[in-house]
Design a protein around this motif. Structure first.
Motif, PDB file in Angstrom:
ATOM      1  N   CYS A 123      46.841  36.691  35.370  1.00  0.00           N
ATOM      2  CA  CYS A 123      47.267  35.228  34.833  1.00  0.00           C
ATOM      3  C   CYS A 123      46.120  34.703  34.103  1.00  0.00           C
ATOM      4  O   CYS A 123      44.793  34.871  34.730  1.00  0.00           O
ATOM      5  CB  CYS A 123      47.293  34.400  36.266  1.00  0.00           C
ATOM      6  SG  CYS A 123      47.510  32.690  35.941  1.00  0.00           S
ATOM      7  N   CYS A 162      48.888  26.343  34.434  1.00  0.00           N
ATOM      8  CA  CYS A 162      49.816  27.207  34.118  1.00  0.00           C
ATOM      9  C   CYS A 162      50.201  27.102  32.721  1.00  0.00           C
ATOM     10  O   CYS A 162      50.695  26.221  32.200  1.00  0.00           O
ATOM     11  CB  CYS A 162      50.900  27.238  35.211  1.00  0.00           C
ATOM     12  SG  CYS A 162      52.178  28.369  34.373  1.00  0.00           S
ATOM     13  N   LEU A 163      50.397  28.209  31.712  1.00  0.00           N
ATOM     14  CA  LEU A 163      50.596  28.366  30.448  1.00  0.00           C
ATOM     15  C   LEU A 163      52.044  28.508  30.200  1.00  0.00           C
ATOM     16  O   LEU A 163      52.535  28.683  29.091  1.00  0.00           O
ATOM     17  CB  LEU A 163      49.723  29.425  29.690  1.00  0.00           C
ATOM     18  CG  LEU A 163      48.322  29.116  29.893  1.00  0.00           C
ATOM     19  CD1 LEU A 163      47.596  30.293  29.292  1.00  0.00           C
ATOM     20  CD2 LEU A 163      47.671  28.031  29.112  1.00  0.00           C
ATOM     21  N   CYS A 175      53.246  31.455  30.464  1.00  0.00           N
ATOM     22  CA  CYS A 175      53.322  32.560  29.399  1.00  0.00           C
ATOM     23  C   CYS A 175      54.246  33.796  29.965  1.00  0.00           C
ATOM     24  O   CYS A 175      54.567  34.535  29.411  1.00  0.00           O
ATOM     25  CB  CYS A 175      51.833  32.944  29.223  1.00  0.00           C
ATOM     26  SG  CYS A 175      51.282  33.690  30.788  1.00  0.00           S
ATOM     27  N   GLY A 176      54.464  33.650  31.290  1.00  0.00           N
ATOM     28  CA  GLY A 176      55.503  34.544  31.762  1.00  0.00           C
ATOM     29  C   GLY A 176      54.817  35.988  32.204  1.00  0.00           C
ATOM     30  O   GLY A 176      55.382  36.827  32.449  1.00  0.00           O
ATOM     31  N   CYS A 221      52.753  36.729  34.409  1.00  0.00           N
ATOM     32  CA  CYS A 221      52.814  37.127  36.107  1.00  0.00           C
ATOM     33  C   CYS A 221      54.227  37.598  36.308  1.00  0.00           C
ATOM     34  O   CYS A 221      54.225  38.761  36.996  1.00  0.00           O
ATOM     35  CB  CYS A 221      52.823  35.876  36.651  1.00  0.00           C
ATOM     36  SG  CYS A 221      53.708  34.225  36.483  1.00  0.00           S
TER      37      CYS A 221
HETATM   38  S1  SF4 Z   1      53.235  31.847  33.578  1.00  0.00           S
HETATM   39 FE1  SF4 Z   1      52.235  32.973  35.193  1.00  0.00          FE
HETATM   40  S2  SF4 Z   1      50.710  34.529  34.118  1.00  0.00           S
HETATM   41 FE2  SF4 Z   1      51.175  32.675  32.808  1.00  0.00          FE
HETATM   42  S3  SF4 Z   1      49.737  30.917  33.174  1.00  0.00           S
HETATM   43 FE3  SF4 Z   1      51.592  30.560  34.520  1.00  0.00          FE
HETATM   44  S4  SF4 Z   1      51.206  31.400  36.549  1.00  0.00           S
HETATM   45 FE4  SF4 Z   1      49.571  32.307  35.082  1.00  0.00          FE
END
Ligand code: SF4
Ligand SMILES: Cc1cc2nc3c(=O)[nH]c(=O)nc-3n(C[C@H](O)[C@H](O)[C@H](O)COP(=O)(O)OP(=O)(O)OC[C@H]3O[C@@H](n4cnc5c(N)ncnc54)[C@H](O)[C@@H]3O)c2cc1C
Ligand SMILES: Cc1ncc(C[n+]2csc(CCOP(=O)(O)OP(=O)(O)O)c2C)c(N)n1
Ligand code: SF4
Ligand code: SF4
Ligand SMILES: [Mg+2]
Lengths: 599, 349
Positions: free
Chosen positions: A513, A563-564, A566-567, A569
């Protein structure tokens, strides 16, 4: 903490910061993605369903969504949400065929008093259900303050005509140039329900300042002056103009003055610059047009010589704040300042006024002059068949708030007309949650955020702009810029959904992350957990997503703050315990199926 | 698959004593299988370097071949690195540490890279006491070449293809103790609370520090019947928690109750063993070997610090090398001239 109940749509709703902050809960990330895909018509319709006036709002919205935007927490500037809305409106195809039609008559009749955004929203939401609707407005055309107050160099008439037209074309009977001077007269016409969307039409004045009467000819209440300009009753103003006030009305007054013959136009305001009510961008626009803003000056006297206004004097003050942040303006003891002028525009606020509502109707008012309303869900007044919304309900706000009120009032009116109590069992918001997985490590959306910065909308040449009252100042984004600006959106509606039964606690999600959102820790109270995460969760406006107990006894805690979406995780999870799922949410409306959400 | 990690980081990331954030210790995005234990070890190394406030550019990462040996790409992008040949990381590490004794060396290897092809080289790192941290990411198989049993696979463990392993596995920790390594530990990739302080202690240790880390291969060795899966490892784990306190923090630190043993390293930093298995004396090779063996007989995996000799002499010291790295020695020091040569020659007559 107890495991987060994600079955309650309000949890994921709060994660979509912009949509949550929007009073009408416009599905912002959804329409922004559609813009990036060059699907402008779809993007427009997603907007239209929620906020009825995308073209208008894409130019004028107060944009409560932008300060809420997550992007503003991970870098300096939020996504240009508002101006992207305009992009959808600018580049869409002809949408008239997509507009819903009036439904078969249901035999019920509604009166709408006022033709502003609140009434028009009620009309739009109820038309497909077959209500017969009669709209009354004192003005010659529909739109309310959007037409009479917002200057056309910010909002061209053509845009307003188009979007007001979509609503009126749904079989609404409009009675323009019709001022309602008695609510009783409407009640007597046996409408099943009456919606009052008459706005907050009275501009505040300075009746007690010395010289107010003597200078009358050259002292104008800003609100009235702007509408006189809009309807071309007023054609010019003196060379030297003082605008009193620090709100958005003052900003529109001074910029309009510049286009009506004012050469030396100043805004003079009581409060410090930073405390002014006007939005930052409105202040910037005024300054850009060569209008100085003089702060900490309290009006003392209108100076009239030989029967003519020649200027104003002001007391100079300083703002002092007590421990609770309450402000007091204290005189600096300096000599009063004199500013010469030909005309003064008083733009120091507006209030509700209902001289046309008789006591005998049973509609009662608070000591503030606003109607007593059940709550901000039902909008039902003390007379059960009379509903309020927009500025008339709680005082002056903005267009998007008026629209949101309109949606809720329409639900209430429909329930009331069907014999239901609008206070109980109101319809729920609608939502769907759908996985965005396209392949092992592939998502249906551009998951990795780009680094590009926010760009300002280009403006028309200043000299040209000041020569015309109607030339639109903002040019809007072109499609290339719009694409990049749209790609800045973090897709906060792509929710991170956690399934604890499949997690093997390998830590891959924590490790990947980029913004350190995910921690696996022993459970505790919220305060304790917030302090023990990888990066302590100090933004308490943002929720923690907490799982149940995992095999090692720990829990997964995700801080939603930065949280971005961004997927990564979900990409790094070997067991798909994380999934990215699109959360599509719309607030409850009288006609929930107005349009099916674009895929 | 995303090959880019977004540039955005948490806006309130804490900084260490050098003013760096954890992001300054990041590497490229991993290309290992999702959930591979090796990624957790990478993260632990990154976290350890951050917490110990090491300058990234004063660290050298060296590895052999294997999924595990790819790891250095995924942490410390701003450090030096050498990805060598299968099983040959020890000779590169030895050479590097002799040439520049001032860098911190982190060797990363696999059970195949170390216990099979690299065994002949590995042994000599201990014999010579090269000043480095040597981490084996031990998944009991050759991950990179599709999961064949490695020399550390346990007797009776069933491979993904259904074969029962008929050989006893090499216990690398016992081997290291026996071979004279001055710092020996074992850990589990899924236990960062223990692994991070162990890595920090290993890096502070002035000699060869060996950590055998059980690191499940999610793709080829995480099934039922494998003895090195996440579930099996967790079930049989006997973890001895460890705290590492650098010298600068030592005076201010309050010790948790139940601290059973403390060891002070040469630089003044201290390792606290919060709970040691009874009978283990970490300064006694024999006791360490016995304890490991008796736990193994009970099918327990003992993790934590197993053996430590803090007063050991590393290779650079025992060879009486120049106290400064070669690249800091000037022409005059490296080539003292014909006069000196003459006097040496005189001395040999
Ligand atoms: S989508 Fe997942 S990896 Fe991306 S920022 Fe959010 S928690 Fe972190
Ligand atoms: C100068 C100015 C600039 C603004 N700029 C913005 C902006 O940029 N963005 C933004 O979001 N908001 C802006 N606002 C606020 C916004 O215009 C209002 O909040 C919004 O229009 C309120 O909508 P409404 O439907 O409640 O009523 P209104 O838009 O006020 O419409 C009420 C209508 O009812 C009519 N009416 C009233 N009484 C009667 C009666 N008795 N009989 C018949 N007709 C009647 C009026 O003629 C009027 O047309 C601005 C306001 C002002 C004054
Ligand atoms: C000289 C040589 N022989 C064989 C190979 C093939 N090979 C590549 S990786 C590997 C085993 C790696 O196993 P390990 O060190 O345990 O790493 P893992 O992938 O399990 O992390 C082998 C045999 C090689 N690359 N070079
Ligand atoms: S990556 Fe998946 S399995 Fe691993 S800890 Fe995160 S959620 Fe659990
Ligand atoms: S094959 Fe095994 S060791 Fe290699 S990356 Fe995948 S899980 Fe890790
Ligand atoms: Mg291996």
């Amino acid at each position: 903490m107890k495991p987060t109940n994600t079955a309650d749509p309000e949890y994921f709703h709060r994660v979509v910061d912009c949509q949550f902050a929007c009073p009408a809960h416009t599905p912002v990330p959804e329409y922004i993605r559609l813009i990036a895909q060059e699907r402008y018509t779809d993007a427009y319709m997603v907007n239209w369903e929620s906020n009825v006036f995308p073209g208008v709002l894409g130019r004028t919205c107060d944009r409560p969504c932008e300060p809420a935007c997550r992007r503003g927490r991970v870098e300096e500037e939020p996504v240009a949400i508002c101006r992207l809305k305009r992009v959808a409106a600018d580049f869409k195809d002809d949408v008239s065929a997509l507009m819903p039609k009036a439904g078969p008559k249901n035999g019920k009749k509604i009166a709408l008093i006022g033709g502003g955004p609140a009434s028009l929203t009620v009309a739009r939401d109820l038309a497909p259900l077959g209500y017969e609707m009669h709209l009354f407005d004192a003005q010659a055309k529909g739109g309310g303050f959007m037409r009479s107050e917002i200057p056309s160099f910010r909002l061209p008439d053509s845009v307003l005509d188009e979007e007001v037209g979509y609503v009126l074309d749904m079989g609404i009977t409009a009675h323009f140039n019709t001022y309602i001077d008695s609510l009783q007269s409407i009640i007597d016409k046996k409408y099943d329900a009456i919606f009052v969307g008459s706005g907050a039409p009275r501009g505040r004045d300075l009746p007690n300042v010395k010289g107010r009467n003597a200078g009358e000819k050259n002292i104008h209440v800003g609100l009235d002056w702007l509408s006189n300009v809009a309807f071309e009753h007023t054609k010019k103003i003196g060379k030297k103009v003082i605008v009193l006030g620090g709100g958005n009305t003052a900003m529109d007054c001074c910029r309009t003055s510049r286009r009506m013959g004012g050469e030396d136009v100043k805004v003079i305001v009581r409060s410090p610059f930073a405390d002014m009510k006007a939005s930052p961008w409105e202040k910037e626009d005024a300054i850009h047009e060569g209008i100085p803003i003089i702060d900490n000056h309290v009006p003392k006297e209108f100076v009239v010589e030989k029967g003519k206004l020649v200027g104003m004097t002001f007391d100079r003050v300083e703002a002092v704040y007590d421990a609770d942040g309450n402000r007091e303006l204290i005189s600096t003891g300096e000599e009063p300042a004199f500013y010469p002028c030909d005309d003064v525009l008083v733009a120091i606020g507006q209030e509700n006024a209902f001289p046309w509502i008789e006591k005998s109707t049973g509609v009662r008012f608070t000591s503030w002059g606003t109607p007593i309303i059940n709550d901000d869900e039902t909008f039902q007044s003390t007379r059960k068949n009379v509903f309020f919304g927009g500025d008339s309900a709680f005082g002056p706000a903005n267009i998007i708030t008026a629209v949101a009120h309109g949606h809720k009032a329409a639900v209430s009116i429909d329930m009331f007309c069907r014999g239901e109590n609008p206070e109980v069992d109101r319809p729920d918001p609608r939502f769907t949650l759908v996985s965005q997985k396209m392949g092992i490590h592939e998502w249906s959306y551009d998951s990795i955020p780009i680094d590009d910065k926010r760009e300002a909308v280009p403006l028309v040449d200043l000299e040209k702009a000041l020569k015309s009252k109607t030339l639109e100042v903002e040019l809007g984004f072109d499609v290339e810029t719009a694409f990049v600006q749209a790609e800045r959106c973090l897709n906060c509606d792509a929710q991170t959904v956690f399934t604890e039964s499949t997690c093997i606690e390998c830590d891959a999600c924590t490790d990947i992350c980029p913004t350190s959102c995910i921690s696996f820790v022993e459970n505790g109270s919220e305060e304790d957990l917030r302090a023990r995460l990888l990066v302590p969760a100090t933004n308490e406006e943002q929720d923690l997503y907490v799982s149940g107990n995992l095999p090692t006894g720990k829990v997964m805690v995700k801080d939603e703050d930065v949280c971005l979406h961004c997927g990564l995780c979900a990409e790094r999870c070997p067991t798909a315990a994380w999934d990215m799922q699109k959360f599509f949410y719309t607030m409850a409306k009288a006609t929930p199926d107005l349009l099916e959400a674009a895929e | 698959m995303s090959y880019i990690k977004p540039k955005f980081r948490h806006p309130r990331l804490p900084t260490n004593n050098l003013g760096y954030t954890i992001a300054d210790y990041d590497g490229a995005i991993s290309t290992l299988c999702a959930g591979c234990g090796h990624d957790s070890i990478s993260a632990s190394i990154r976290n350890a370097c951050f917490k110990s406030s090491l300058h990234p550019h004063r660290i050298a990462k060296i590895s052999g071949i294997g999924c595990s040996s790819k790891m250095p790409t995924y942490f410390l992008s701003r450090s030096h690195g050498f990805n060598s040949v299968h099983g040959r990381m020890p000779s590169v590490a030895t050479g590097a540490s002799l040439a520049n004794r001032d860098l911190t060396y982190v060797g990363v290897s696999g059970d195949g890279d170390t216990a099979s092809i690299g065994m002949g080289q590995f042994i000599h790192l201990m014999r010579r006491n090269v000043n480095m941290t040597y981490i084996v990411a031990n998944n009991g198989c050759y991950g990179l070449t599709k999961g064949q049993d490695s020399a550390t696979a346990d007797l009776g463990s069933i491979s993904k293809y259904g074969d029962v392993n008929g050989f006893d596995g090499i216990d690398l920790a016992s081997l290291a103790i026996l071979q004279g390594a001055s710092f020996v530990a074992r850990s589990f990739s899924g236990d960062k609370e223990q692994l991070e302080p162990l890595i920090r202690a290993a890096m502070a240790h002035n000699g060869f520090a060996f950590i055998d880390v059980v690191s499940p291969c999610v793709t080829f060795n995480n099934h039922n019947g494998s003895t090195k899966s996440y579930a099996e490892t967790r079930d049989h784990l006997d973890a001895m928690p460890v705290d590492f306190v650098p010298m600068r923090d030592e005076i201010r630190t309050q010790y948790a109750e139940g601290t059973s043993q403390s060891v002070t390293l040469h630089d003044g930093s201290v390792i606290h063993l919060r709970k040691a298995v009874s009978g283990l004396a970490t300064n006694d090779r024999q006791s360490a070997l016995n304890t490991i063996k008796s736990n193994e007989d009970k099918a327990r995996i003992l993790t934590g610090l197993l053996f430590l000799d803090p007063d050991t002499q590393n290779l650079s010291t025992s060879l009486e090398l120049a106290t400064r790295p070669l690249n800091e020695l000037g022409k005059d020091e490296l080539c003292p001239g014909s006069k000196v040569l003459k006097s040496i020659n005189e001395g040999l007559r």
